[in-house]
Motif scaffolding. Structure first.
Motif, short mmCIF file in Angstrom:
data_model
loop_
_atom_site.label_atom_id
_atom_site.label_comp_id
_atom_site.label_asym_id
_atom_site.label_seq_id
_atom_site.Cartn_x
_atom_site.Cartn_y
_atom_site.Cartn_z
N UNK A 1 31.78 23.11 -0.21
CA UNK A 1 30.67 23.06 0.75
C UNK A 1 29.34 23.39 0.08
N UNK A 2 29.34 24.34 -0.85
CA UNK A 2 28.11 24.67 -1.57
C UNK A 2 27.59 23.45 -2.33
N UNK A 3 28.51 22.63 -2.82
CA UNK A 3 28.15 21.43 -3.59
C UNK A 3 27.99 20.19 -2.71
N UNK A 4 28.03 20.39 -1.38
CA UNK A 4 27.80 19.31 -0.40
C UNK A 4 28.78 18.15 -0.54
N UNK A 5 30.00 18.44 -0.94
CA UNK A 5 31.01 17.38 -1.05
C UNK A 5 31.30 16.78 0.32
N UNK A 6 31.21 17.61 1.37
CA UNK A 6 31.49 17.11 2.72
C UNK A 6 30.40 16.18 3.22
N UNK A 7 29.32 16.02 2.48
CA UNK A 7 28.28 15.06 2.86
C UNK A 7 28.59 13.65 2.37
N UNK A 8 29.71 13.48 1.68
CA UNK A 8 30.10 12.17 1.15
C UNK A 8 31.08 11.47 2.08
N UNK A 9 31.09 11.83 3.34
CA UNK A 9 31.94 11.14 4.30
C UNK A 9 33.39 11.56 4.25
N UNK A 10 33.66 12.79 3.86
CA UNK A 10 35.02 13.31 3.82
C UNK A 10 35.00 14.77 4.25
N UNK B 1 37.64 9.81 -5.39
CA UNK B 1 37.61 9.40 -3.98
C UNK B 1 36.18 9.12 -3.52
N UNK B 2 35.24 9.95 -3.91
CA UNK B 2 33.88 9.81 -3.36
C UNK B 2 32.95 8.97 -4.23
N UNK B 3 33.27 8.77 -5.50
CA UNK B 3 32.34 8.06 -6.38
C UNK B 3 32.87 6.73 -6.93
N UNK B 4 34.16 6.47 -6.81
CA UNK B 4 34.69 5.24 -7.41
C UNK B 4 34.08 3.98 -6.81
N UNK B 5 33.75 4.04 -5.53
CA UNK B 5 33.19 2.85 -4.88
C UNK B 5 31.78 2.53 -5.37
N UNK B 6 31.11 3.53 -5.98
CA UNK B 6 29.75 3.31 -6.47
C UNK B 6 29.71 2.84 -7.92
N UNK B 7 30.85 2.86 -8.59
CA UNK B 7 30.90 2.49 -10.00
C UNK B 7 30.94 0.96 -10.14
N UNK B 8 30.10 0.47 -11.03
CA UNK B 8 30.05 -0.98 -11.28
C UNK B 8 30.72 -1.26 -12.62
N UNK B 9 31.97 -1.67 -12.55
CA UNK B 9 32.77 -2.04 -13.72
C UNK B 9 32.67 -1.03 -14.86
N UNK B 10 32.97 0.26 -14.59
CA UNK B 10 32.93 1.24 -15.67
C UNK B 10 34.08 1.02 -16.64
N UNK B 11 33.86 1.36 -17.91
CA UNK B 11 34.92 1.17 -18.89
C UNK B 11 36.06 2.14 -18.65
N UNK B 12 35.70 3.38 -18.29
CA UNK B 12 36.70 4.41 -18.00
C UNK B 12 36.37 5.00 -16.63
N UNK B 13 37.04 4.52 -15.61
CA UNK B 13 36.69 4.84 -14.23
C UNK B 13 36.80 6.33 -13.92
N UNK B 14 37.94 6.94 -14.25
CA UNK B 14 38.14 8.34 -13.89
C UNK B 14 37.15 9.25 -14.59
#
Length: 654
Positions: free
Chosen positions: A327-336, A376-389
Motif C-alpha cells: 500500500x505504501x508503494x501504491x500497488x493497489x492503484x494498478x487495478x488490483x 501482473x501489473x506491468x507486463x501489459x505495458x511492455x512492448x516486445x521486451x527481450x526479457x519480460x520478467x
C-alpha cells in the motif's frame, strides 16, 4: 585580485547542467594620462598598492602585480556599487569563485562554491570545468575526481556514491566507478564496485554495462560474458574462481542467488517457452542482485513496524507488514486489490493462511512475490521486451518500490508509538474480522459492504460516525478517494479492516479526546503555578499526566507527528517528541485507541455475539423470544458501556 576577479556575471556556471555563459566583462582599463594611475610601479608596470581609474568613472583601489589587479582590493562602479574580495554571485555570498582568471574568464586553477553547497576544485577554461578537477555534490553524497571537458566528466575518472541513512548520517559503504567517461556518462572501459561487495569490470555504453564484461559476486563467484543494455547475455555466461563449497553457475539450471533469496516463480516461468525459461530466470536474478541491498533493507524495515524494539534484528516480516509495503508503494492503484494479490502468490499453502496477517514472509518469498506482482501489473505495458520478467521487475522497483518504500502511510503504522499500542488489539480484532468474512471457494474474505453492515449491527454509527464518514475512512488510500461508492463491493484484507477501525477511533472518541485535552491544559496550567509558587498545593498528582511511552520503531520520513530514524545498532527507533505539545498529542492518540477498543468496539462485538447466540437458542426455546426482542431493541448506550462485563450483566438482567 585580477581585473576579472571583481567582475560579476549574470549567469554563473551551474553545478548540475553546465551551460554556456555570456562574457560579461568590466569596462576596459584605459589610462587617459599619467595621472590616472596613482601608486607603486616596478619596471614600468603597476606593481604594489595603487589606484586605477577606468573609462566611465569606475575606480579600483588595491593591489597590483605586473600591471594587473592581483590581490585584495575594492572596485567601485560609477553608480556607486562597490565590490570587495573575490567574485560573489549572489547577495547571500554562498555562491562564489576564487582562483585564476584570463581575459575576464575563469581559466586556470580555481575553487567554485555553488549556492547548493556543492563545490568544484580544479582546472578551468573559458568559464567551464576543463582539465583535472574534483566535484562534490553535497546533498547527493557524491564525488567525482578526474578529467573534465566543457563542464562535464570526460576521460578517466572516479565517481563515488556515498550511501546515506535517512537521518543524514552515512554508511561506511559506497558505490564506486573507476574508468572512462564520455560527455558525463560511464562510457568505455571501467570497473564498478557495488556497496554490497559485487564488482563489474568491463565495457560501458551510456551509463550501462554493454560489451564484454565480468561480474563477480560478493562471495567470489564470477561470471564472464557479453552484456547488452545492462544485462548479461546468458549463452556466453561462464563461471570462474568459484570458492570451495560454492556451486558453479555454468550449469543451465543453477541459480545466481543464495538460498535466502532463491526465487520461486515457476508459475510465471510455466507461461514462457521452455527453451527461454532459464534465460528469463537468470535475467530476473541479475536484477535482484543489483537491488539486493535495497531489498534486504526494505524487508528489515517493514518487519520491525509495530514493535517497540528488536535489539537483535531477528523479526520476521509478516503478511500484515507485507500488505503495508504494497500500500505504501501504491500497488493497489494498478487495478488490483491486496486480496487478489494474496491469491496470485498463494503457492501451496493452507487456505486458512492465505489471508492471515500472521503468516511469515521470508526474504526469498518477499522477492518472489514482488516478481509475480510486477509481471501482473506491468507486463501489459511492455512492448516486445527481450526479457519480460526482468523488465517488469525492474520497472516495479524503479517506478513503485524504491521511490515509495519506507514512507509509511495509513492509520496503523504511520505513527510508530500509536502503532505499538494498536498491535495489542490485533489478535482480538482478527477474531472479529473472521466472524464477518464470507466463505468463497476455499477461503474466507470480507468486502467493504460487509464492513458497513458490521458497523450497523454493532450500532456504532451515529451523528459523528455517519455512513458517509465511514466510507471516507475506507477510501482514504484509494486511487480515487472521492468516488465513495466504487469501493463498496471490493474485498479487503485484515490490514485494511484494522486501519478502518483506527480511523473510526479518532471520530468516535472525539469527545473523549477533547476531555483529555482539557485535562492536559489544566495540568499544564497548575504545573506552571507550582513553578512560580511552590508553597501552593495544587492537589494534582504528576501521575495524572499519563505514562510516558518509551517506544522505538523505524520508518522513513512521515507526515506527522512522529519522526522515524535509523539506529546505529539496527534497532527501530522513534525520535522523542520535541516539545510538550507533541507529547500531549501523541498520548491523546494512544489513549483514543485504548478508549475505542475497550469502551466501544469490543463491548459492541460482545453484545452482538451474545444476541446472535440467543437467536440460535431461540430456535430451540421459543419462550425466550420476548426477552430476545427486548435485547435487540436496546439503544446505543447499552452497547457503549465501560466494559463488556457491564453489557453481559445488563443482558442477564433482561
Amino acid at each position: 585580485m585580477t581585473m576579472s576577479q571583481i567582475k560579476l556575471q549574470n549567469q554563473p556556471d551551474s553545478d548540475e547542467q553546465p551551460e554556456d555563459e555570456g562574457n560579461y566583462e568590466l569596462p576596459p582599463l584605459v589610462i587617459l594620462t599619467e595621472q590616472r594611475y596613482e601608486g607603486e610601479t616596478c619596471e614600468g608596470q603597476f606593481h604594489g598598492q595603487g589606484v586605477a581609474y577606468f573609462e566611465g568613472g569606475h575606480v579600483y583601489k588595491g593591489m597590483f602585480s605586473k600591471g594587473l589587479m592581483d590581490g585584495f582590493g575594492t572596485f567601485t562602479r560609477a553608480a556607486g556599487l562597490k565590490y570587495e574580495g573575490t567574485a560573489y554571485y549572489n547577495e547571500e555570498k554562498n555562491s562564489w569563485y576564487k582562483g585564476d582568471w584570463v581575459r575576464n574568464n575563469r581559466e586556470g586553477c580555481g575553487l567554485r562554491c555553488y549556492p547548493s553547497g556543492n563545490t568544484y576544485s580544479g582546472e578551468w577554461k573559458t568559464n567551464q570545468r576543463h582539465g583535472k578537477g574534483m566535484m562534490r555534490w553535497l546533498n547527493l553524497g557524491q564525488m567525482y575526481v578526474g578529467a573534465w571537458q566543457d563542464g562535464v566528466q570526460h576521460g578517466q575518472g572516479t565517481h563515488v556514491w556515498n550511501l546515506r541513512r535517512k537521518d543524514g548520517s552515512q554508511y561506511s559503504q559506497s558505490n564506486r566507478y573507476t574508468g572512462e567517461f564520455a560527455q558525463g556518462q560511464r562510457h568505455g572501459w571501467g570497473t564498478f564496485y557495488y556497496a554490497g561487495g559485487a564488482i563489474y569490470e568491463g565495457e560501458w555504453k551510456n551509463n550501462k554495462k554493454h560489451g564484454q564484461g565480468k561480474f563477480t559476486l560478493s562471495d567470489g563467484r564470477a561470471f564472464e560474458g557479453h552484456f547488452v543494455d545492462d544485462q548479461i547475455i546468458t549463452p556466453n555466461l561462464r563461471a570462474h574462481s568459484a570458492p570451495l563449497g560454492a556451486f558453479p553457475l555454468s550449469h543451465s539450471n543453477s541459480s545466481l542467488l543464495g538460498p535466502d533469496m532463491a526465487l520461486n516463480i515457476d508459475c510465471l516461468l510455466d507461461m514462457i517457452p521452455e527453451r527461454k525459461r532459464d534465460t528469463e530466470r537468470k535475467q530476473v536474478e541479475f536484477v535482484v542482485l543489483r537491488q539486493e541491498r535495497e531489498l534486504r533493507s526494505i524487508c528489515s524495515f517493514y518487519s520491525r513496524l509495530g514493535y517497540a524494539r528488536s535489539p537483535e534484528n531477528t523479526l520476521l516480516l509478516s503478511r500484515l507488514q507485507f500488505w503495508r509495503l504494497l500500500k505504501d508503494c501504491n500497488i493497489h492503484h494498478h487495478g488490483i486489490t491486496l486480496t487478489q494479490i494474496d491469491r496470485l502468490i498463494r503457492e501451496d499453502v493452507d487456505p486458512a493462511e492465505i489471508h492471515s496477517p500472521f503468516t511469515p514472509v521470508l526474504l526469498r518469498k518477499l522477492i518472489s512475490y514482488l516478481v509475480i506482482v510486477a509481471h501482473h501489473i506491468h507486463s501489459k505495458d511492455m512492448v516486445s521486451p527481450k526479457y519480460l520478467l526482468a523488465a517488469c521487475f525492474s520497472k516495479l522497483m524503479t517506478d513503485d518500490i524504491l521511490p515509495n518504500a519506507k514512507n509509511v502511510k495509513g492509520f496503523l503504522f504511520r505513527q510508530p508509538d500509536v502503532g505499538v499500542v494498536a498491535m495489542n488489539y490485533m489478535k482480538r480484532c482478527w477474531e472479529v474480522f473472521q466472524l464477518f468474512c464470507t466463505a468463497t471457494r476455499d477461503e474466507q474474505t470480507m468486502t467493504c459492504h460487509h464492513l458497513l453492515w458490521m458497523f450497523k449491527d454493532f450500532q456504532l454509527l451515529d451523528h459523528k460516525l455517519t455512513t458517509r464518514r465511514l466510507l471516507e475512512i475506507i477510501n482514504t488510500e484509494s486511487h480515487n478517494p472521492d468516488n465513495l461508492s466504487a469501493s463498496v463491493d471490493l474485498e479487503i484484507t485484515f490490514l485494511e479492516f484494522f486501519e478502518v477501525l483506527l480511523g473510526c477511533a479518532e471520530v468516535t472518541c472525539e469527545q473523549v479526546s477533547e476531555t483529555l485535552k482539557e485535562d492536559h491544559r489544566v495540568f499544564g496550567s497548575n504545573t506552571e503555578t507550582r513553578k512560580d509558587s511552590p508553597e501552593v498545593e495544587t492537589g494534582i498528582s504528576s501521575a495524572q499526566d499519563g505514562s510516558q511511552w518509551d517506544v522505538k520503531t523505524e520508518a522513513n520520513e512521515i507526515p506527522e507527528p512522529a519522526e522515524y530514524t535509523d539506529d546505529p545498532e539496527g534497532e527501530i527507533m522513534c525520535r522523542p517528541a520535541e516539545n510538550n505539545t507533541k507529547d500531549c498529542k501523541l498520548e491523546l492518540k494512544m489513549k483514543t485507541v485504548d478508549e475505542f477498543f475497550n469502551h466501544f468496539f469490543f463491548p459492541a462485538s460482545d453484545y452482538y455475539q451474545l444476541v446472535t447466540r440467543k437467536i440460535t437458542e431461540e430456535k430451540h426455546h421459543p419462550e425466550s423470544q420476548v426477552a430476545l426482542d427486548k435485547m435487540k431493541q436496546k439503544p446505543n448506550n447499552a452497547v457503549r458501556t465501560t466494559c463488556s462485563y457491564h453489557v453481559l450483566s445488563f443482558v442477564g438482567s433482561v
